[in-house]
Scaffold this motif. Sequence first.
Motif, PDB file in Angstrom:
ATOM      1  N   GLY A 191     -15.638   6.784  14.597  1.00 42.72           N
ATOM      2  CA  GLY A 191     -16.665   6.765  13.356  1.00 42.72           C
ATOM      3  C   GLY A 191     -16.062   7.750  11.979  1.00 42.72           C
ATOM      4  O   GLY A 191     -14.438   8.387  12.201  1.00 42.72           O
ATOM      5  N   LEU A 194     -20.695   7.021   9.767  1.00 37.96           N
ATOM      6  CA  LEU A 194     -20.271   5.365  10.170  1.00 37.96           C
ATOM      7  C   LEU A 194     -19.559   4.906  11.746  1.00 37.96           C
ATOM      8  O   LEU A 194     -18.266   5.259  11.741  1.00 37.96           O
ATOM      9  CB  LEU A 194     -20.993   4.057   9.562  1.00 37.96           C
ATOM     10  CG  LEU A 194     -21.725   3.502   9.424  1.00 37.96           C
ATOM     11  CD1 LEU A 194     -22.779   3.845   8.461  1.00 37.96           C
ATOM     12  CD2 LEU A 194     -22.296   2.011   8.792  1.00 37.96           C
ATOM     13  N   GLU A 195     -20.572   4.320  13.200  1.00 38.78           N
ATOM     14  CA  GLU A 195     -19.873   3.752  13.628  1.00 38.78           C
ATOM     15  C   GLU A 195     -19.408   2.832  13.818  1.00 38.78           C
ATOM     16  O   GLU A 195     -19.631   2.238  13.262  1.00 38.78           O
ATOM     17  CB  GLU A 195     -19.811   4.368  15.075  1.00 38.78           C
ATOM     18  CG  GLU A 195     -19.507   4.155  16.382  1.00 38.78           C
ATOM     19  CD  GLU A 195     -20.764   4.238  17.410  1.00 38.78           C
ATOM     20  OE1 GLU A 195     -19.851   5.955  18.678  1.00 38.78           O
ATOM     21  OE2 GLU A 195     -21.153   3.303  17.773  1.00 38.78           O
ATOM     22  N   TYR A 196     -17.503   2.263  13.915  1.00 37.06           N
ATOM     23  CA  TYR A 196     -17.242   0.645  14.020  1.00 37.06           C
ATOM     24  C   TYR A 196     -16.639   0.587  15.191  1.00 37.06           C
ATOM     25  O   TYR A 196     -15.315   1.537  15.197  1.00 37.06           O
ATOM     26  CB  TYR A 196     -16.037   0.353  12.396  1.00 37.06           C
ATOM     27  CG  TYR A 196     -16.773   0.705  11.188  1.00 37.06           C
ATOM     28  CD1 TYR A 196     -17.189  -0.844  10.431  1.00 37.06           C
ATOM     29  CD2 TYR A 196     -17.323   1.909  10.409  1.00 37.06           C
ATOM     30  CE1 TYR A 196     -18.101  -0.601   9.855  1.00 37.06           C
ATOM     31  CE2 TYR A 196     -17.466   1.735   9.051  1.00 37.06           C
ATOM     32  CZ  TYR A 196     -17.833   1.174   9.227  1.00 37.06           C
ATOM     33  OH  TYR A 196     -18.448   0.697   7.190  1.00 37.06           O
TER      34      TYR A 196
END
Length: 196
Positions: free
Chosen positions: A118, A127-129
């Motif tokens: 995150g 945001l989660e990547y």
Amino acid sequence: MDTIFNSTEKNARGIPAAPFVAEVEEFVKDPNDFDLVFSKFQDRLSMYKYMQESKGSTVKQLRVRIPDIEHTLQVCETLQRHHDLSADEDDNEMEVHYQLNDTLYTKATVDTKDAKVGLWLGADVMLEYPVDEAIVLLQERHKAAQKGLETALEDVEFLRENITTMEVNCARLYNWDVERRKALREAEEGTKNLAI
């Protein structure tokens, strides 16, 4: 009168260069306009100081942000390496020590099977990547921050030079006016002492 600062010289970001006053008479055509000319020079000096303060603030922010990006990038690269090494094994867990605040660290076990992180994007947005995408994003941000820092430092130096030029200009204008008033006073006293 308004053409005093209409210089075509600017730096790459459009900050106008300060004119240098070699001969005061080139800038002050009519001695009655001295106060107006002097105030325009003072205004420009204030503008340069304001811009320098703003750029200085940008430099400070980037000097804090760049190490944060580098640290986050290092963590993501470590997670990616562990994920790549343990892809064939059943043991996808990694024990890490992480910082909760300035003086407090703790242990955690991280599952690297999914390899997602995150990232704070700003304005309270996270945001989660996938780790590989996060690494690319962080590398781009690091590159942009480094370029921004170089640009801001160039602007600070340009503004510092222009502030010095404007301070010298203001001193030259002021000294010219003092000399002019002194000469006028001496001329008036000379005419009073004339015997007719």
